[in-house]
Design a protein around this motif. Structure first.
Motif, PDB file in Angstrom:
ATOM      1  N   TRP A  74       0.815  -1.235   0.025  1.00  0.00           N
ATOM      2  CA  TRP A  74       0.005  -0.004  -0.037  1.00  0.00           C
ATOM      3  C   TRP A  74       0.863   1.330  -0.104  1.00  0.00           C
ATOM      4  CZ3 TRP A  74       0.378   2.964   4.357  1.00  0.00           C
ATOM      5  CH2 TRP A  74       0.802   2.540   5.765  1.00  0.00           C
ATOM      6  N   ARG A  75       2.043   1.234   0.484  1.00  0.00           N
ATOM      7  CA  ARG A  75       2.839   2.477   0.533  1.00  0.00           C
ATOM      8  C   ARG A  75       3.188   2.765  -0.850  1.00  0.00           C
ATOM      9  NH1 ARG A  75       7.548   2.421   3.210  1.00  0.00           N
ATOM     10  NH2 ARG A  75       7.548   4.660   3.727  1.00  0.00           N
ATOM     11  N   ASP A  76       3.451   1.679  -1.815  1.00  0.00           N
ATOM     12  CA  ASP A  76       4.028   1.821  -3.249  1.00  0.00           C
ATOM     13  C   ASP A  76       2.975   2.689  -4.073  1.00  0.00           C
ATOM     14  OD1 ASP A  76       6.345   1.073  -2.576  1.00  0.00           O
ATOM     15  OD2 ASP A  76       6.024  -0.952  -3.383  1.00  0.00           O
ATOM     16  N   ASP A  77       1.570   2.592  -3.324  1.00  0.00           N
ATOM     17  CA  ASP A  77       0.545   3.524  -4.184  1.00  0.00           C
ATOM     18  C   ASP A  77       0.748   4.775  -3.597  1.00  0.00           C
ATOM     19  OD1 ASP A  77      -2.034   4.419  -5.151  1.00  0.00           O
ATOM     20  OD2 ASP A  77      -2.995   2.515  -4.755  1.00  0.00           O
ATOM     21  N   ALA A  99      -4.771  -7.758 -10.061  1.00  0.00           N
ATOM     22  CA  ALA A  99      -3.395  -8.251 -10.003  1.00  0.00           C
ATOM     23  C   ALA A  99      -3.825  -9.810  -9.701  1.00  0.00           C
ATOM     24  CB  ALA A  99      -2.579  -7.535  -8.868  1.00  0.00           C
ATOM     25  N   LYS A 100      -4.917  -9.952  -8.695  1.00  0.00           N
ATOM     26  CA  LYS A 100      -4.976 -11.397  -8.470  1.00  0.00           C
ATOM     27  C   LYS A 100      -5.589 -12.088  -9.446  1.00  0.00           C
ATOM     28  CE  LYS A 100      -6.152 -10.485  -3.670  1.00  0.00           C
ATOM     29  NZ  LYS A 100      -7.238 -10.373  -2.544  1.00  0.00           N
ATOM     30  N   GLN A 101      -6.148 -11.430 -10.549  1.00  0.00           N
ATOM     31  CA  GLN A 101      -6.874 -12.196 -12.023  1.00  0.00           C
ATOM     32  C   GLN A 101      -5.637 -12.534 -12.829  1.00  0.00           C
ATOM     33  OE1 GLN A 101      -9.958  -9.876 -12.929  1.00  0.00           O
ATOM     34  NE2 GLN A 101     -11.246 -10.326 -11.485  1.00  0.00           N
ATOM     35  N   GLU A 102      -4.448 -12.013 -12.659  1.00  0.00           N
ATOM     36  CA  GLU A 102      -3.520 -12.365 -13.894  1.00  0.00           C
ATOM     37  C   GLU A 102      -2.690 -13.620 -13.415  1.00  0.00           C
ATOM     38  OE1 GLU A 102      -0.899  -8.800 -13.522  1.00  0.00           O
ATOM     39  OE2 GLU A 102      -2.645  -7.422 -14.216  1.00  0.00           O
ATOM     40  N   LEU A 120      -9.370  -2.004  -6.874  1.00  0.00           N
ATOM     41  CA  LEU A 120      -9.466  -2.512  -8.052  1.00  0.00           C
ATOM     42  C   LEU A 120      -8.133  -3.116  -8.583  1.00  0.00           C
ATOM     43  CD1 LEU A 120     -11.814   0.254  -9.650  1.00  0.00           C
ATOM     44  CD2 LEU A 120     -12.359  -1.899  -8.851  1.00  0.00           C
ATOM     45  N   ALA A 121      -7.185  -2.364  -8.317  1.00  0.00           N
ATOM     46  CA  ALA A 121      -5.622  -2.788  -8.581  1.00  0.00           C
ATOM     47  C   ALA A 121      -5.339  -4.196  -8.292  1.00  0.00           C
ATOM     48  CB  ALA A 121      -4.826  -1.880  -8.415  1.00  0.00           C
ATOM     49  N   GLU A 122      -5.793  -4.328  -6.785  1.00  0.00           N
ATOM     50  CA  GLU A 122      -5.406  -5.673  -6.074  1.00  0.00           C
ATOM     51  C   GLU A 122      -6.265  -6.634  -6.699  1.00  0.00           C
ATOM     52  OE1 GLU A 122      -4.466  -4.659  -1.607  1.00  0.00           O
ATOM     53  OE2 GLU A 122      -6.674  -4.686  -2.130  1.00  0.00           O
ATOM     54  N   ALA A 123      -7.442  -6.583  -7.133  1.00  0.00           N
ATOM     55  CA  ALA A 123      -8.343  -7.407  -7.857  1.00  0.00           C
ATOM     56  C   ALA A 123      -7.925  -7.814  -8.988  1.00  0.00           C
ATOM     57  CB  ALA A 123      -9.835  -6.887  -7.680  1.00  0.00           C
TER      58      ALA A 123
END
Length: 250
Positions: A170-173, A247-250, A242-245
């Motif tokens: 989260w800190r890199d966001d 990334a999980k689908q990749e 949304l970005a997390e979701a």
């Protein structure tokens, strides 16, 4: 109620929460509610009952003391009221953990006032707790791990291993980190405002005004501050989810 309970002078208040920070309807309350996708200010402050249970001992304390100037009577009535709140929950077969935490917090204030023979000292523990959080949150800003952000992210995704990866996630966001930095500064300002307004009243022995200020800067101020907090973090947090979701689908 989870982190930041202004029964003890910290940020949130309410009795509809259990030890895990969830309310009677399974929703998080207090600061933990910021991690809810369906954030609600009402849920955050513990609902109507939570607000009532939170403010009632303080209202009784200041009104009864101003009316009677009898500290011992005031302490006993306020303590009895706090205990009754827990008993009512038990009779209704509801979770009493939040109410028990509130009784413990109120008890500290009442004991301090009783043994010091000074009604003003009912409010002293709150000053200490507010000061503590100012220091903690200020340090978190200095090391760029904003305390409010760390709390929200821990509630969303409790870290059990690889803490560095958890922090980086989260800190890199950058937009999210910036929002967390801003709201952490906001809460430092909230705690500082409480001290700035209430300590002069404490020092000048204006117990009635001090109690009134404590109530106004309790639930109402918390509700306003947590709402502003949500407005600031909602968009970057949603995009982060949304970005997390993705990334999980990749």
């Amino acid at each position: 109620m989870g982190l930041f309970d202004h029964k003890t002078g910290v940020a949130n208040d309410g009795g509809d929460t259990g030890a895990d920070g969830t309310g009677t309807h399974g929703k998080r309350s207090g600061m933990a509610s910021l991690a809810n996708e369906d954030f609600s200010v009402i849920d955050a402050i513990g609902g109507p009952r939570g607000v009532l249970e939170s403010v009632l001992p303080g209202v009784v304390f200041v009104v009864l003391f101003v009316a009677t100037r009898d500290l011992h009577l005031t302490v006993m009535v306020a303590a009895a009221l706090a205990v009754i709140q827990v008993i009512v929950r038990l009779l209704q077969r509801q979770s009493a953990m939040g109410a028990l935490a509130g009784v413990f917090a109120v008890a500290i204030c009442l004991v301090w006032a009783w043994f010091s023979h000074d009604a003003r000292n009912y409010y002293l523990p709150g000053f200490l707790v507010n000061s503590f959080w100012i220091v903690v949150l200020a340090i978190s800003l200095i090391v760029r791990i904003p305390g409010i952000g760390a709390l929200v992210e821990f509630v969303r995704n409790p870290v059990t291993e690889r803490p560095r990866a958890w922090l980086a996630a989260w800190r890199d966001d950058k937009p999210l980190l910036r929002a967390y930095m801003i709201v952490t500064g906001l809460w430092i300002a909230v705690f500082a405002a409480r001290l700035g307004v209430q300590i002069p009243m404490y020092l000048t022995n204006h117990v009635g005004w001090l109690g009134t200020a404590r109530l106004i800067m309790g639930v109402p101020m918390f509700a306003a501050a947590i709402w502003v907090t949500w407005l600031i973090i909602a968009t970057p947090l949603h995009r982060h989810r949304l970005a997390e979701a993705a990334a999980k689908q990749e």
